[in-house]
Design an enzyme around this catalytic site. Structure first.
Site, PDB file in Angstrom:
ATOM      1  CG  ASP A 291     -30.535  59.474 -20.225  1.00 20.71           C
ATOM      2  OD1 ASP A 291     -31.778  59.515 -20.331  1.00 20.71           O
ATOM      3  OD2 ASP A 291     -29.960  59.387 -19.138  1.00 20.71           O
TER       4      ASP A 291
ATOM      5  CD  GLN B  38     -32.109  59.477 -12.489  1.00 11.55           C
ATOM      6  OE1 GLN B  38     -32.594  58.573 -13.172  1.00 11.55           O
ATOM      7  NE2 GLN B  38     -32.507  60.725 -12.595  1.00 11.55           N
TER       8      GLN B  38
ATOM      9  CE  LYS C 140     -35.582  57.813 -15.638  1.00  7.32           C
ATOM     10  NZ  LYS C 140     -34.300  58.475 -15.383  1.00  7.32           N
TER      11      LYS C 140
END
Length: 286
Positions: A120, A97, A53
């Protein structure tokens, strides 16, 4: 028949190139889209995801910040960091995460992220907006899958779509996006009775269970579009998806490979979500 391979890497590269152009335009106005990734612990898979990422951000011209916390960090310390990032005007997207260590409440952490920075798409308000057909952020993996279907010119209106796996991260939002596109959607899970009877009806089959080679060729409608979200490592070290590629590719009309299918698209759409968050901030500032 032999299925067409849906190349997620090639499509993600095209999307990233477009993101880079839009980032360059924003920078002319003094705004650099910023993504903060918070990683707790030493989970090997999470380390790889975060590294990918960050690399994608840098290549597209986004500003990225990685915050690393020890496994034994307290939940309150993590929440304090999230609140600090919420207040930081240089950060437009925040990603914590997952999975988090067992002593941390993932739902509470996600709800602490400002909804406007929840790239997200997991915050309850963003989930609600998606449910009602007014999405602010679409979760990255389902969003990427929709782009793949678009690239294949799949006619979703009126199509039978079956999603196997009902997680908040992939399965449920995937069903909502397919429904919004006009498909007739069936949402299954690994315990669905006579799963093959459901999957054999699918014009579009999306599988996200985390169970290797769960869907075999005899469970697929001839000519169907098969999207394999799973990525599993076998005892011999090789990667495989949730779909048994060898048999499925002889039946399906088009199929995603593992690796090189859905995975690259997830990161590409994370960049898109972060860019769009920055563009919204820029529009408000005018």
């Amino acid at each position: 028949m032999t299925a067409r391979i849906i190349d997620g890497k090639a499509l993600s590269d095209a999307i990233k190139a477009e993101v880079a152009k839009r980032v360059a335009e924003l920078k002319k106005n003094g705004i650099t889209p910023g993504l903060a990734v918070v990683l707790v612990g030493e989970d090997p898979a999470s380390q790889v995801y975060v590294r990918n990422k960050v690399a994608a951000c840098e290549k597209a011209g986004l500003h990225s910040r990685t915050v690393r916390l020890a496994t034994d960090s307290t939940e309150e310390h993590l929440l304090d960091i999230v609140r600090e990032l919420n207040r930081d005007d240089t950060i437009h997207g925040i990603l914590v995460q997952l999975p988090l260590p067992a002593h941390m409440n993932s739902a509470r952490v996600i709800e602490t992220i400002a909804a406007a920075k929840d790239v997200d798409g997991f915050h309850i308000s963003n989930a609600g907006l998606l449910m009602t057909g007014q999405p602010l952020f679409r979760p990255c993996t389902p969003y990427g899958i929709m782009k793949m279907l678009e690239s294949e010119s799949v006619a979703l209106r009126g199509a039978e779509a079956v999603v196997v796996g009902a997680s908040n991260i992939v399965g449920k939002p995937m069903a909502m996006l397919l429904l919004a596109a006009g498909a007739t959607v069936t949402l299954c899970n690994s315990k669905t009775r006579d799963l093959g009877a459901q999957t054999r009806r699918a014009d579009v089959l999306v599988v996200a269970t985390g169970k290797p080679d769960m869907i075999t060729g005899d469970m697929i409608k001839p000519g169907a579009i098969v999207i394999d979200v799973g990525i599993n490592r076998k005892s011999d070290g090789k990667l495989t998806g949730d779909v048994e590629f060898a048999t499925a590719s002889k039946v399906a009309g088009a199929i995603t490979p593992v690796p090189g299918g859905v995975g690259p698209m997830t990161i590409a759409m994370l960049l898109v979500n972060t860019l769009e968050a920055a563009e919204r901030c820029a529009a408000k500032a005018v």
